[in-house]
Design a protein around this motif. Sequence first.
Motif, PDB file in Angstrom:
ATOM      1  N   ILE A 149       0.850  -1.194   0.000  1.00 35.43           N
ATOM      2  CA  ILE A 149       0.000   0.000   0.000  1.00 35.43           C
ATOM      3  C   ILE A 149       0.885   1.244   0.000  1.00 35.43           C
ATOM      4  N   SER A 150       0.592   2.188  -0.872  1.00 36.22           N
ATOM      5  CA  SER A 150       1.348   3.442  -0.891  1.00 36.22           C
ATOM      6  C   SER A 150       0.434   4.625  -0.630  1.00 36.22           C
ATOM      7  N   ALA A 151       1.047   5.703  -0.163  1.00 31.15           N
ATOM      8  CA  ALA A 151       0.321   6.950   0.077  1.00 31.15           C
ATOM      9  C   ALA A 151       1.295   8.109  -0.046  1.00 31.15           C
ATOM     10  N   LEU A 152       0.850   9.183  -0.669  1.00 28.11           N
ATOM     11  CA  LEU A 152       1.687  10.377  -0.775  1.00 28.11           C
ATOM     12  C   LEU A 152       1.181  11.496   0.115  1.00 28.11           C
ATOM     13  N   MET A 153      -0.045  11.376   0.574  1.00 26.52           N
ATOM     14  CA  MET A 153      -0.635  12.403   1.440  1.00 26.52           C
ATOM     15  C   MET A 153      -0.840  11.836   2.840  1.00 26.52           C
ATOM     16  N   THR A 154      -0.485  12.621   3.826  1.00 23.84           N
ATOM     17  CA  THR A 154      -0.633  12.163   5.212  1.00 23.84           C
ATOM     18  C   THR A 154      -2.092  11.866   5.544  1.00 23.84           C
ATOM     19  N   THR A 155      -3.019  12.555   4.885  1.00 22.67           N
ATOM     20  CA  THR A 155      -4.440  12.370   5.187  1.00 22.67           C
ATOM     21  C   THR A 155      -4.948  11.002   4.755  1.00 22.67           C
ATOM     22  N   THR A 156      -4.202  10.332   3.875  1.00 20.15           N
ATOM     23  CA  THR A 156      -4.657   9.011   3.402  1.00 20.15           C
ATOM     24  C   THR A 156      -3.922   7.862   4.085  1.00 20.15           C
ATOM     25  N   MET A 157      -2.936   8.175   4.897  1.00 22.14           N
ATOM     26  CA  MET A 157      -2.177   7.125   5.577  1.00 22.14           C
ATOM     27  C   MET A 157      -3.031   6.246   6.489  1.00 22.14           C
ATOM     28  N   PRO A 158      -4.070   6.775   7.158  1.00 16.32           N
ATOM     29  CA  PRO A 158      -4.905   5.888   7.985  1.00 16.32           C
ATOM     30  C   PRO A 158      -5.516   4.728   7.212  1.00 16.32           C
ATOM     31  N   GLY A 159      -5.642   4.876   5.894  1.00 12.56           N
ATOM     32  CA  GLY A 159      -6.156   3.778   5.083  1.00 12.56           C
ATOM     33  C   GLY A 159      -5.275   2.554   5.169  1.00 12.56           C
ATOM     34  N   MET A 160      -3.977   2.751   5.408  1.00  5.72           N
ATOM     35  CA  MET A 160      -3.059   1.623   5.556  1.00  5.72           C
ATOM     36  C   MET A 160      -3.399   0.814   6.809  1.00  5.72           C
ATOM     37  N   ALA A 161      -3.635   1.550   7.901  1.00  8.14           N
ATOM     38  CA  ALA A 161      -4.015   0.882   9.150  1.00  8.14           C
ATOM     39  C   ALA A 161      -5.347   0.156   8.988  1.00  8.14           C
TER      40      ALA A 161
END
Length: 216
Positions: A149-161
């Motif tokens: 899983i990748s994310a470039l925006m901090t606001t989308t990082m919870p999606g990883m959890a």
Amino acid sequence: MRSKEELLQALSDCVFEMEDEEVVEVAKEFVEAGYDPKEGLLEGLVDGMKRASALYEEGDYFVPELIVCSDAMYAGIEELQRNMPIDNADSIGSVVIGVAEGDTHDIGKNLVKIMLETGGFDVHDLGRDVPAQAFVDYARDNKVDIVCISALMTTTMPGMAAVIEGLKAEGIRDQVKVMIGGAPVSQAYADKIGADGYTKNAIEAVSFAKSLVGAE
């Protein structure tokens, strides 16, 4: 014949200056000179995309310019990829990859996908802006060794959890490894959410993925 440094700079400039035809010729020259295609990808093409992204952040480049820059980068990647040896004829593992929900930045994800495929993995790409449940559903319904899983925006990082929690809810967390990456992501965040690991670039991702499936 141009030096490796000159060719790397030329690859970077082709992407930065949106030269999607010239970049193919430079990539061919780079390979014919005997240099490592992976180095051309990361230190040439990706460098050019980073320069373009910096101008975008500064307001000097806009979305249309970024699209043409990425077209040039992928044209170069396609040429370099022809000369990247596949590590194994048979798949060494199955990977599902995607960008976290709410995030449409997929350049990094695409590079990791290319490098994993070159490294011998069977990769299924869910694309960008992927809901957590879509990762979970795919891992549940298919034989998957690793979820990336990748994310470039901090606001989308919870999606990883959320993906990790979803795998736990399905009772399959112990059957699947989870790798995360992206500019705002860190090993500390990986530890916090219970991911199996974090890598900062595509080359490291391949090596780490191989270690997770016992192929390194």
